[in-house]
Scaffold this active site. Sequence first.
Site, PDB file in Angstrom:
ATOM      1  CG  ASP A   1       0.074  -5.695   3.189  1.00 19.05           C
ATOM      2  OD1 ASP A   1      -0.601  -4.862   3.809  1.00 19.05           O
ATOM      3  OD2 ASP A   1       1.153  -5.427   2.633  1.00 19.05           O
TER       4      ASP A   1
ATOM      5  CG  HIS B   1       1.875  -6.178  -5.864  1.00 21.27           C
ATOM      6  ND1 HIS B   1       3.027  -5.703  -6.431  1.00 21.27           N
ATOM      7  CD2 HIS B   1       1.838  -5.653  -4.611  1.00 21.27           C
ATOM      8  CE1 HIS B   1       3.667  -4.936  -5.568  1.00 21.27           C
ATOM      9  NE2 HIS B   1       2.957  -4.878  -4.449  1.00 21.27           N
TER      10      HIS B   1
ATOM     11  CE  LYS C   1       1.559  -2.311   3.804  1.00 18.42           C
ATOM     12  NZ  LYS C   1       2.141  -2.716   2.511  1.00 18.42           N
TER      13      LYS C   1
ATOM     14  CB  CYS D   1       4.384  -5.680   4.439  1.00 21.50           C
ATOM     15  SG  CYS D   1       4.579  -4.870   2.827  1.00 21.50           S
TER      16      CYS D   1
HETATM   17  C1  VGL Z   1       4.736  -6.651   0.014  1.00 19.78           C
HETATM   18  C2  VGL Z   1       6.225  -6.796  -1.702  1.00 19.78           C
HETATM   19  C3  VGL Z   1       5.625  -5.742  -2.342  1.00 19.78           C
HETATM   20  C4  VGL Z   1       4.248  -7.193   1.323  1.00 19.78           C
HETATM   21  C5  VGL Z   1       4.117  -5.586  -0.611  1.00 19.78           C
HETATM   22  O1  VGL Z   1       3.063  -7.014   1.660  1.00 19.78           O
HETATM   23  O2  VGL Z   1       5.066  -7.808   2.051  1.00 19.78           O
HETATM   24  N1  VGL Z   1       5.788  -7.241  -0.526  1.00 19.78           N
HETATM   25  N2  VGL Z   1       4.560  -5.144  -1.791  1.00 19.78           N
HETATM   26 ZN    ZN Z   2       3.440  -3.651  -2.871  1.00 18.18          ZN
END
Ligand code: VGL
Ligand code: ZN
Length: 206
Positions: A8, A81, A106, A151
């Site tokens: 991410d 987000h 995802k 994540c």
């Molecule tokens: C994530 C919170 C919500 C991450 C993704 O990538 O860690 N955290 N969505």
């Molecule tokens: Zn997320």
Amino acid sequence: MDGLILVDLQNDFMPGGALPVAGGDAVVPVANALAPLFDTVVATRDWHPANHGSFVTAHPDLAVGELTTLAGLEQVVWPVHCVQETHGAAFDDALDMARVDEIVSKGTDPGIDSYSAFFDNGHRRATGLEDYLRKRGVDRIYVLGLATDYCVKYTALDARRLGFETWVVEDGCRGVELTPGDVDASIKEMRDAEVYMIRSEQLLGS
Ligand code: VGL
Ligand code: ZN
């Protein structure tokens, strides 16, 4: 074979983004430095529809950081987000995509969240990452990215549980720390699950 999973590294998780992770931009150079050492590099992306059930906009009575239930599971309420096809969901411009062999998306189902790059939070549906890695002959995985306490943690725990030798590049990760101490607790949880910790200079120096 060794695989690298870049978790991410998207605009919304960088400083100034919708769900900023402090120091998140500092891990992109670590990703770029390590990627050439690996046969297989996968970049994951949080890839939500605009009506995702983890978004605060789906819970008018709740604030960001509060808990709700989604798909029968405890769910943190997040700011909007990484909405598909938006700038926030795009990879950070500084990330060298020429080194990335595969992109895994995802969090696409509005009814369930997916912190792990392997499965949704209920382990109901696989993303295809495991099959991809096995076809490439990957048996040892290195994980870095954002965020350590979400994540990265769930991706590493699933990788280990699936039988991959799993390493987390500690200086290649940063955490959300919704509660102070979450990153340290995550590292302990990963260690307890036999996920190993390593620093990028140990990989680069060899
Ligand atoms: C994530 C919170 C919500 C991450 C993704 O990538 O860690 N955290 N969505
Ligand atoms: Zn997320």
